[in-house]
Design an enzyme around this catalytic site. Structure first.
Site, PDB file in Angstrom:
ATOM      1  N   ASN A 194       0.555  20.338 -20.303  1.00  0.00           N
ATOM      2  CA  ASN A 194       0.232  19.930 -21.639  1.00  0.00           C
ATOM      3  C   ASN A 194       0.271  20.559 -23.047  1.00  0.00           C
ATOM      4  O   ASN A 194      -0.180  20.106 -23.912  1.00  0.00           O
ATOM      5  CB  ASN A 194      -1.149  19.373 -21.256  1.00  0.00           C
ATOM      6  CG  ASN A 194      -1.108  18.160 -20.178  1.00  0.00           C
ATOM      7  OD1 ASN A 194      -0.347  17.514 -20.295  1.00  0.00           O
ATOM      8  ND2 ASN A 194      -2.375  18.070 -19.411  1.00  0.00           N
ATOM      9  N   HIS A 221       8.231  10.080 -27.789  1.00  0.00           N
ATOM     10  CA  HIS A 221       7.215  11.021 -27.221  1.00  0.00           C
ATOM     11  C   HIS A 221       7.476  12.337 -27.287  1.00  0.00           C
ATOM     12  O   HIS A 221       6.663  13.331 -27.953  1.00  0.00           O
ATOM     13  CB  HIS A 221       7.054  10.651 -25.725  1.00  0.00           C
ATOM     14  CG  HIS A 221       6.298  11.625 -24.962  1.00  0.00           C
ATOM     15  ND1 HIS A 221       4.837  11.772 -25.047  1.00  0.00           N
ATOM     16  CD2 HIS A 221       6.560  12.756 -23.894  1.00  0.00           C
ATOM     17  CE1 HIS A 221       4.422  12.658 -24.317  1.00  0.00           C
ATOM     18  NE2 HIS A 221       5.352  13.337 -23.493  1.00  0.00           N
ATOM     19  N   GLU A 247      10.787  19.157 -24.750  1.00  0.00           N
ATOM     20  CA  GLU A 247       9.944  19.277 -23.249  1.00  0.00           C
ATOM     21  C   GLU A 247      10.468  20.548 -22.794  1.00  0.00           C
ATOM     22  O   GLU A 247      10.028  21.396 -22.141  1.00  0.00           O
ATOM     23  CB  GLU A 247       9.915  18.112 -22.545  1.00  0.00           C
ATOM     24  CG  GLU A 247       9.521  16.849 -23.095  1.00  0.00           C
ATOM     25  CD  GLU A 247       7.974  16.891 -23.032  1.00  0.00           C
ATOM     26  OE1 GLU A 247       7.208  17.784 -22.458  1.00  0.00           O
ATOM     27  OE2 GLU A 247       7.070  15.669 -23.062  1.00  0.00           O
ATOM     28  N   ARG A 288       0.722  -1.312  -0.033  1.00  0.00           N
ATOM     29  CA  ARG A 288       0.004   0.070  -0.124  1.00  0.00           C
ATOM     30  C   ARG A 288       0.951   1.244  -0.038  1.00  0.00           C
ATOM     31  O   ARG A 288       0.686   2.290   0.159  1.00  0.00           O
ATOM     32  CB  ARG A 288      -0.882   0.128   1.216  1.00  0.00           C
ATOM     33  CG  ARG A 288      -1.981  -1.141   0.910  1.00  0.00           C
ATOM     34  CD  ARG A 288      -3.180  -1.059   2.105  1.00  0.00           C
ATOM     35  NE  ARG A 288      -3.722  -2.180   2.012  1.00  0.00           N
ATOM     36  CZ  ARG A 288      -3.629  -3.085   2.594  1.00  0.00           C
ATOM     37  NH1 ARG A 288      -2.796  -3.266   3.594  1.00  0.00           N
ATOM     38  NH2 ARG A 288      -4.632  -4.375   2.609  1.00  0.00           N
ATOM     39  N   LYS A 312       3.268  11.694 -10.904  1.00  0.00           N
ATOM     40  CA  LYS A 312       2.420  10.909 -11.582  1.00  0.00           C
ATOM     41  C   LYS A 312       3.078   9.524 -11.777  1.00  0.00           C
ATOM     42  O   LYS A 312       4.067   9.788 -12.663  1.00  0.00           O
ATOM     43  CB  LYS A 312       1.839  11.723 -13.043  1.00  0.00           C
ATOM     44  CG  LYS A 312       0.919  12.828 -12.797  1.00  0.00           C
ATOM     45  CD  LYS A 312       0.452  12.909 -14.015  1.00  0.00           C
ATOM     46  CE  LYS A 312       0.381  14.191 -14.620  1.00  0.00           C
ATOM     47  NZ  LYS A 312      -0.243  14.373 -16.204  1.00  0.00           N
ATOM     48  N   ARG A 335      -1.683  23.073 -13.714  1.00  0.00           N
ATOM     49  CA  ARG A 335      -0.810  21.832 -14.031  1.00  0.00           C
ATOM     50  C   ARG A 335      -0.901  21.679 -15.663  1.00  0.00           C
ATOM     51  O   ARG A 335      -0.002  21.261 -16.224  1.00  0.00           O
ATOM     52  CB  ARG A 335      -1.123  20.592 -13.361  1.00  0.00           C
ATOM     53  CG  ARG A 335       0.159  19.686 -13.702  1.00  0.00           C
ATOM     54  CD  ARG A 335       0.252  18.448 -12.465  1.00  0.00           C
ATOM     55  NE  ARG A 335       1.063  17.523 -12.901  1.00  0.00           N
ATOM     56  CZ  ARG A 335       1.831  16.790 -12.027  1.00  0.00           C
ATOM     57  NH1 ARG A 335       1.711  16.590 -10.754  1.00  0.00           N
ATOM     58  NH2 ARG A 335       2.722  15.698 -12.588  1.00  0.00           N
ATOM     59  N   LYS A 357       8.876  22.918 -13.566  1.00  0.00           N
ATOM     60  CA  LYS A 357       7.826  21.899 -13.208  1.00  0.00           C
ATOM     61  C   LYS A 357       7.511  21.885 -11.921  1.00  0.00           C
ATOM     62  O   LYS A 357       6.607  21.666 -11.349  1.00  0.00           O
ATOM     63  CB  LYS A 357       8.663  20.460 -13.865  1.00  0.00           C
ATOM     64  CG  LYS A 357       7.648  19.453 -13.464  1.00  0.00           C
ATOM     65  CD  LYS A 357       7.339  18.560 -14.499  1.00  0.00           C
ATOM     66  CE  LYS A 357       6.149  17.368 -14.205  1.00  0.00           C
ATOM     67  NZ  LYS A 357       6.161  16.078 -14.923  1.00  0.00           N
ATOM     68  N   HIS A 407       0.800  18.726 -26.257  1.00  0.00           N
ATOM     69  CA  HIS A 407       0.544  17.180 -25.832  1.00  0.00           C
ATOM     70  C   HIS A 407      -0.804  16.647 -26.375  1.00  0.00           C
ATOM     71  O   HIS A 407      -1.247  15.599 -26.528  1.00  0.00           O
ATOM     72  CB  HIS A 407       0.548  16.938 -24.310  1.00  0.00           C
ATOM     73  CG  HIS A 407       1.892  17.120 -23.780  1.00  0.00           C
ATOM     74  ND1 HIS A 407       3.073  18.064 -23.904  1.00  0.00           N
ATOM     75  CD2 HIS A 407       2.666  15.935 -23.498  1.00  0.00           C
ATOM     76  CE1 HIS A 407       3.898  17.438 -23.515  1.00  0.00           C
ATOM     77  NE2 HIS A 407       3.958  16.229 -23.147  1.00  0.00           N
ATOM     78  N   GLU A 409      -3.524  18.393 -11.261  1.00  0.00           N
ATOM     79  CA  GLU A 409      -3.935  18.761 -12.717  1.00  0.00           C
ATOM     80  C   GLU A 409      -5.198  19.575 -12.798  1.00  0.00           C
ATOM     81  O   GLU A 409      -6.338  19.153 -13.416  1.00  0.00           O
ATOM     82  CB  GLU A 409      -4.141  17.649 -13.632  1.00  0.00           C
ATOM     83  CG  GLU A 409      -3.970  17.944 -14.941  1.00  0.00           C
ATOM     84  CD  GLU A 409      -3.203  16.888 -15.931  1.00  0.00           C
ATOM     85  OE1 GLU A 409      -3.720  16.467 -16.834  1.00  0.00           O
ATOM     86  OE2 GLU A 409      -1.954  16.692 -15.632  1.00  0.00           O
ATOM     87  N   HIS A 430      -0.447  13.439 -28.322  1.00  0.00           N
ATOM     88  CA  HIS A 430      -0.914  12.220 -28.181  1.00  0.00           C
ATOM     89  C   HIS A 430      -1.796  11.613 -29.074  1.00  0.00           C
ATOM     90  O   HIS A 430      -1.645  10.443 -29.412  1.00  0.00           O
ATOM     91  CB  HIS A 430      -1.868  12.376 -26.930  1.00  0.00           C
ATOM     92  CG  HIS A 430      -1.164  12.490 -25.683  1.00  0.00           C
ATOM     93  ND1 HIS A 430      -1.710  13.355 -24.444  1.00  0.00           N
ATOM     94  CD2 HIS A 430       0.081  12.083 -25.014  1.00  0.00           C
ATOM     95  CE1 HIS A 430      -0.921  13.375 -23.424  1.00  0.00           C
ATOM     96  NE2 HIS A 430       0.250  12.586 -23.963  1.00  0.00           N
TER      97      HIS A 430
END
Ligand SMILES: NC(=O)c1ccc[n+]([C@@H]2O[C@H](COP(=O)([O-])OP(=O)(O)OC[C@H]3O[C@@H](n4cnc5c(N)ncnc54)[C@H](O)[C@@H]3O)[C@@H](O)[C@H]2O)c1
Ligand SMILES: [Zn+2]
Length: 359
Positions: free
Chosen positions: A242, A262, A181, A117, A139, A238, A224, A245, A234, A249
Site C-alpha cells: 500500500n 488509479h 505500481e 459458493r 483480492k 502485505r 507481489k 495508496h 494483509e 486513495h
C-alpha cells in the site's frame, strides 16, 4: 519463461509471464471441467479475444461481457453475470476466466468466489496494472456507493497468465499508470528494479521486449507473489504493497475517481509518502530526490494544484485502512525498504501533501 509461485495456506498457483500465453489457456484447465465462462469487456475481446477463443475450441465455453468502468464494478453486475451463467448451463463444475484490466479481474474474481459458493478462476490480466498487481493475490470485489472495493472476498486464482504482447494495444496513459505500481515495487522491495527503471526509461516506455518481460513484469510479479505468499490477508507485510495508496486513495476520493487513473493517484501518493518519510528523518534526502525524479520521469500525472490540502487530510482519516482512528503510513527508509508508521505528526503530513501537490 519466467514463472512465479504464490503459496498461501490454502492454495498454490503459478503466475506465468509468456508471449502468446493467451493462446494457450487450455493447457491450464484440467481435462475434465464443466462450462468455461470468459468474463471480459467488448474492447478487450475485439482486440485479443480470437487468440483466447482459439485455445478453447475443444471446450464448451461462453463469453460474458461486462460494460467496464469503475461505476459498473458493482454487485448488480455480479448478479447479472451469475444469472447469465445459470442460463447458459453453469454449475459447480464451471470455471471462470477473467480476461481484461483490473476492473474485470476484480469483478470476475468475486463472481467466481460466490458462484455456487465458489468455482475456480484463471486470471488473464490485460493491462499492465492488472498484470503486476490486480490479477494476482486473490483480492476480489466490487465498489459500494460509500467506497471502493468495500464488498468482496479473498479468492485465489488457479493460475495467472500474463501475456506481454497484449500490452501493445494498451493506451500509453494506461501503460504509464501501471508503471507507477512497478516503481512502487522497486521502492518497497527491490533497489535493482528501481535502478533499471532509472537507467532505461526510454526502453521501458517503448515496451522493449527484454526489459518488459525480465524486469517490469517479472520483477514486479515476483515481488507481489513473495509478499502475498508470506501474508495473504494483509497483516503487516502485505501492507507494504500500500505504499503511496493511503494518500492516493484520498486523492481518488477527493477527485470522485474522475480525474486520475488509479496508478496516477498512487504516483501522487508515493510523492507524498516520500516527502513525509524525508520530513520525519527516515529517508535520506538523496533517496527522496531519486524517487520523486523517477515518478516525474514516467509522468506527467494530471495537474492537481487546485485541490485543498485540508480536504485531502480529512479524507485520509476515512481510508478503510485506518485502524481505530489511526492512519497507518507506509514510509520508505531507503530505496528497496519500507516500514509502517502509525503516529506521524499531522503538521508534517499536511506539509508532505502540500509538497506532493506542487510536484
Ligand atoms: N485486487 C487487487 O489487488 C487490485 C490491485 C490494484 C488495483 N485493483 C483494481 O483494478 C482496477 C483498475 O484496473 P485497470 O487499471 O487495469 O483499469 P481497467 O480495468 O479499467 O482497464 C483500463 C482500460 O483499458 C482497457 N483495456 C484492458 N486491456 C487492454 C488492452 N490490452 N489493450 C487496450 N485496452 C485495454 C479496459 O477495457 C479499460 O477501458 C481498479 O478497480 C482497482 O480497484 C485491484
Ligand atoms: Zn494500486
Amino acid at each position: 519463461m519466467p514463472s512465479f509461485t504464490v503459496e498461501t495456506p490454502q492454495h498454490r498457483y503459478e503466475c506465468v509471464v509468456q508471449r502468446g500465453v493467451i493462446g494457450q489457456v487450455d493447457r491450464y484447465l484440467p481435462t475434465k471441467v464443466g462450462r468455461v465462462f470468459v468474463v471480459t469487456t467488448k474492447d478487450v475481446w475485439d482486440l485479443h479475444g480470437q487468440q483466447l477463443a482459439a485455445s478453447l475450441v475443444d471446450r464448451s465455453y461462453s463469453v460474458l461481457y461486462f460494460p467496464g468502468g469503475e461505476q459498473n464494478k458493482r454487485l448488480a453486475a455480479v448478479e447479472e453475470l451469475a444469472e447469465q451463467m445459470v442460463a447458459a448451463g453453469g454449475d459447480r463444475s464451471s470455471w471462470v476466466i477473467g480476461f481484461g484490466g483490473g476492473i474485470v479481474t476484480d469483478l470476475a474474481g468475486f463472481l467466481a468466489a460466490s458462484f455456487m459458493r465458489g468455482v475456480p478462476i484463471i486470471q488473464v490480466p490485460t493491462t499492465l496494472l492488472a498484470q503486476v498487481d490486480a490479477g494476482l493475490g486473490g483480492k476480489t470485489g466490487v465498489n459500494l456507493v460509500n467506497g471502493k472495493n468495500l464488498f468482496g472476498a479473498f479468492h485465489q486464482p488457479h493460475a495467472v497468465l500474463v501475456d506481454p504482447e497484449v500490452l501493445s494495444s494498451l493506451p500509453a496513459r494506461e501503460y504509464r499508470a501501471g508503471l507507477y505500481e512497478v516503481i512502487k515495487h522497486g521502492v518497497i522491495r527491490d533497489a535493482r528494479l528501481f535502478e533499471v527503471l532509472e537507467q532505461e526509461p526510454d526502453r521501458v516506455l517503448a515496451l522493449d521486449q527484454e526489459l518488459l518481460e525480465q524486469h517490469v513484469l517479472a520483477d514486479s510479479i515476483r515481488i507481489k507473489a513473495e509478499v502475498v505468499s508470506q501474508d495473504e490477508r494483509e497483516g503487516d507485510l502485505r501492507r507494504i504493497l500500500n505504499f503511496g495508496h493511503t494518500f492516493g486513495h484520498a486523492l481518488e476520493a477527493e477527485t470522485k475517481y474522475e480525474r486520475l487513473l488509479h496508478g496516477e493517484a498512487v504516483a501522487f501518493g508515493m510523492r507524498a509518502a516520500t516527502h513525509l518519510s524525508e520530513l520525519l528523518g527516515l529517508l535520506p534526502n538523496k533517496d527522496a530526490a531519486r524517487i520523486v525524479e523517477l515518478i516525474r520521469r514516467y509522468g506527467p500525472i494530471p495537474n492537481i494544484e487546485d485541490l485543498s490540502v485540508d480536504n485531502l487530510v480529512s479524507r485520509l482519516k476515512q481510508d478503510k485502512k485506518t485502524i481505530q482512528g489511526m492512519v497507518h503510513f507506509v514510509l520508505a527508509d531507503k530505496i528497496g525498504s519500507v516500514r509502517i508508521v502509525k503516529d506521524a505528526d499531522p503538521v508534517l503530513v499536511q506539509r508532505a501533501i502540500q509538497q506532493a501537490i506542487l510536484g
